[in-house]
Design a protein around this motif. Structure first.
Motif, PDB file in Angstrom:
ATOM      1  N   GLU A 190       0.829  -1.206   0.000  1.00  0.00           N
ATOM      2  CA  GLU A 190       0.000   0.000   0.000  1.00  0.00           C
ATOM      3  C   GLU A 190       0.867   1.260   0.000  1.00  0.00           C
ATOM      4  OE1 GLU A 190      -3.303   2.221  -0.401  1.00  0.00           O
ATOM      5  OE2 GLU A 190      -3.189   0.024  -0.508  1.00  0.00           O
ATOM      6  N   ILE A 191       1.974   1.227   0.740  1.00  0.00           N
ATOM      7  CA  ILE A 191       2.913   2.355   0.726  1.00  0.00           C
ATOM      8  C   ILE A 191       3.496   2.524  -0.676  1.00  0.00           C
ATOM      9  CG2 ILE A 191       5.161   3.154   1.570  1.00  0.00           C
ATOM     10  CD1 ILE A 191       4.456   1.818   4.263  1.00  0.00           C
ATOM     11  N   PHE A 192       3.909   1.413  -1.269  1.00  0.00           N
ATOM     12  CA  PHE A 192       4.425   1.428  -2.639  1.00  0.00           C
ATOM     13  C   PHE A 192       3.391   2.037  -3.585  1.00  0.00           C
ATOM     14  CE2 PHE A 192       5.363  -1.742  -6.348  1.00  0.00           C
ATOM     15  CZ  PHE A 192       5.820  -0.710  -7.151  1.00  0.00           C
ATOM     16  N   LYS A 193       2.144   1.615  -3.440  1.00  0.00           N
ATOM     17  CA  LYS A 193       1.077   2.108  -4.315  1.00  0.00           C
ATOM     18  C   LYS A 193       0.904   3.619  -4.191  1.00  0.00           C
ATOM     19  CE  LYS A 193      -3.840   1.440  -5.345  1.00  0.00           C
ATOM     20  NZ  LYS A 193      -5.091   0.764  -4.923  1.00  0.00           N
ATOM     21  N   GLU A 194       0.915   4.119  -2.954  1.00  0.00           N
ATOM     22  CA  GLU A 194       0.739   5.560  -2.745  1.00  0.00           C
ATOM     23  C   GLU A 194       1.911   6.351  -3.321  1.00  0.00           C
ATOM     24  OE1 GLU A 194      -0.741   6.994   1.033  1.00  0.00           O
ATOM     25  OE2 GLU A 194      -1.442   4.981   1.552  1.00  0.00           O
ATOM     26  N   LEU A 195       3.124   5.823  -3.160  1.00  0.00           N
ATOM     27  CA  LEU A 195       4.296   6.492  -3.734  1.00  0.00           C
ATOM     28  C   LEU A 195       4.204   6.512  -5.255  1.00  0.00           C
ATOM     29  CD1 LEU A 195       7.076   4.909  -1.487  1.00  0.00           C
ATOM     30  CD2 LEU A 195       6.362   7.311  -1.465  1.00  0.00           C
ATOM     31  N   ARG A 231       5.568  11.348  -8.215  1.00  0.00           N
ATOM     32  CA  ARG A 231       6.774  12.124  -7.895  1.00  0.00           C
ATOM     33  C   ARG A 231       8.062  11.332  -8.078  1.00  0.00           C
ATOM     34  NH1 ARG A 231       5.873  13.798  -1.895  1.00  0.00           N
ATOM     35  NH2 ARG A 231       7.946  14.718  -2.189  1.00  0.00           N
ATOM     36  N   TYR A 232       7.942  10.007  -8.192  1.00  0.00           N
ATOM     37  CA  TYR A 232       9.147   9.188  -8.160  1.00  0.00           C
ATOM     38  C   TYR A 232       9.167   8.130  -9.257  1.00  0.00           C
ATOM     39  CZ  TYR A 232       8.780  11.064  -3.448  1.00  0.00           C
ATOM     40  OH  TYR A 232       8.626  11.914  -2.386  1.00  0.00           O
ATOM     41  N   LYS A 233      10.375   7.811  -9.695  1.00  0.00           N
ATOM     42  CA  LYS A 233      10.615   6.577 -10.417  1.00  0.00           C
ATOM     43  C   LYS A 233      10.862   5.517  -9.348  1.00  0.00           C
ATOM     44  CE  LYS A 233      10.652   7.715 -14.851  1.00  0.00           C
ATOM     45  NZ  LYS A 233       9.788   7.048 -15.865  1.00  0.00           N
ATOM     46  N   ILE A 234      10.276   4.345  -9.509  1.00  0.00           N
ATOM     47  CA  ILE A 234      10.392   3.320  -8.475  1.00  0.00           C
ATOM     48  C   ILE A 234      10.893   2.017  -9.100  1.00  0.00           C
ATOM     49  CG2 ILE A 234       9.219   2.084  -6.627  1.00  0.00           C
ATOM     50  CD1 ILE A 234       7.205   4.323  -6.467  1.00  0.00           C
ATOM     51  N   TYR A 235      11.978   1.500  -8.524  1.00  0.00           N
ATOM     52  CA  TYR A 235      12.624   0.298  -9.041  1.00  0.00           C
ATOM     53  C   TYR A 235      12.741  -0.756  -7.946  1.00  0.00           C
ATOM     54  CZ  TYR A 235      13.962   3.577 -12.702  1.00  0.00           C
ATOM     55  OH  TYR A 235      13.925   4.520 -13.705  1.00  0.00           O
ATOM     56  N   ALA A 236      13.013  -1.979  -8.363  1.00  0.00           N
ATOM     57  CA  ALA A 236      13.306  -3.062  -7.422  1.00  0.00           C
ATOM     58  C   ALA A 236      14.708  -3.577  -7.702  1.00  0.00           C
ATOM     59  CB  ALA A 236      12.292  -4.190  -7.562  1.00  0.00           C
ATOM     60  N   LEU A 237      15.435  -3.848  -6.631  1.00  0.00           N
ATOM     61  CA  LEU A 237      16.769  -4.446  -6.710  1.00  0.00           C
ATOM     62  C   LEU A 237      16.731  -5.667  -5.800  1.00  0.00           C
ATOM     63  CD1 LEU A 237      19.696  -3.907  -7.868  1.00  0.00           C
ATOM     64  CD2 LEU A 237      20.216  -2.977  -5.599  1.00  0.00           C
ATOM     65  N   TRP A 254       4.155  -2.878 -11.436  1.00  0.00           N
ATOM     66  CA  TRP A 254       4.065  -1.429 -11.248  1.00  0.00           C
ATOM     67  C   TRP A 254       5.437  -0.761 -11.304  1.00  0.00           C
ATOM     68  CZ3 TRP A 254       0.820  -1.442  -6.060  1.00  0.00           C
ATOM     69  CH2 TRP A 254      -0.420  -2.058  -6.291  1.00  0.00           C
ATOM     70  N   PHE A 255       6.490  -1.533 -11.104  1.00  0.00           N
ATOM     71  CA  PHE A 255       7.831  -0.944 -11.062  1.00  0.00           C
ATOM     72  C   PHE A 255       8.229  -0.378 -12.421  1.00  0.00           C
ATOM     73  CE2 PHE A 255       8.252  -3.808  -7.361  1.00  0.00           C
ATOM     74  CZ  PHE A 255       8.814  -2.925  -6.448  1.00  0.00           C
ATOM     75  N   ASP A 256       9.051   0.659 -12.378  1.00  0.00           N
ATOM     76  CA  ASP A 256       9.613   1.214 -13.608  1.00  0.00           C
ATOM     77  C   ASP A 256      10.752   0.342 -14.131  1.00  0.00           C
ATOM     78  OD1 ASP A 256       8.152   3.842 -13.959  1.00  0.00           O
ATOM     79  OD2 ASP A 256       8.853   4.053 -11.894  1.00  0.00           O
ATOM     80  N   GLY A 257      11.218  -0.559 -13.308  1.00  0.00           N
ATOM     81  CA  GLY A 257      12.256  -1.504 -13.706  1.00  0.00           C
ATOM     82  C   GLY A 257      12.609  -2.399 -12.536  1.00  0.00           C
TER      83      GLY A 257
END
Length: 215
Positions: A106-111, A116-122, A142-145
């Protein structure tokens, strides 16, 4: 004699425009206990097997790109008396995959929805098992990458692995925020100039994001 004017120094702090999430234990619940409890009747026997045979160090080699088949055969050769239970680790791997941590999602979804942000997973994850997670968890799309250790043949906390994400997605370290449950990985990110949050719970993450004026 004229007094020198007071000097004013303004320090500009780079704005965070990129957020990098770890996956396991932050957004996704994964635990070998879920599957091995169906094999072992004794909890302590199961824990001993996981601590001495299918260890975290062994699993991390697959996360770093070693094939599941090779990793399995190495362990079977070393512990032939445990062959059946060793082979179960990857043939029944999907049973170790729990649910999403919905509060963190849910935090990820709101961000994400803030725009405002590009969001990635590592993530430290085998390239052979990651497709199972991709199919099961819609939010991974949902991630940008996503940068997966098994595909890159390297893993956290190697600085080269973080650099892959920074270079591939043109991210400046000083403008990124990294979230991970493993303190070893946090230290590695901070050494590269990436501001980091050591994840312990969704509620604490939300507090820290608010303090940083990210959330």
């Amino acid at each position: 004699m004229q007094k020198p004017a007071n000097s004013i120094f303004i320090i500009f702090t780079p704005m965070i425009n990129t957020i990098i999430f770890d996956l396991g234990a932050v957004l996704i619940d994964w635990n070998p206990h879920y599957m091995y409890r169906t094999i072992f009747n004794d909890e302590e026997e199961m824990k001993n097997f996981l601590a001495t045979v299918t260890t975290s160090d062994w699993n991390e080699e697959q996360d770093a790109g070693r094939s599941l088949a090779e990793g399995t055969e190495i362990l079977v050769k070393q512990f032939p008396e445990h062959e059946e239970n060793i082979r179960a680790f990857y043939t029944r791997w999907d049973e170790m995959l729990g649910e999403a941590f919905h509060d963190t999602v849910e935090i990820f979804k709101e961000l994400k929805e803030s725009g405002r942000y590009k969001i990635y997973a590592l993530t430290n994850w085998s390239a052979e098992t990651f497709p199972v997670a991709l199919e099961r968890f819609e939010f991974l799309h949902w991630f940008d990458g996503i940068v997966v250790s098994g595909a890159e043949k390297m893993r956290k906390p190697a600085p080269e692995f973080y650099q892959v994400l920074l270079d591939r997605h043109e991210v400046k370290a000083e403008e990124a925020l990294f979230i991970d449950d493993n303190y070893r990985n946090i230290l590695a990110a901070e050494k590269m100039g990436i501001k980091s949050i050591h994840f312990t719970s969704a509620s604490e993450l939300k507090e820290k994001l608010t303090e940083l004026e990210v959330f």
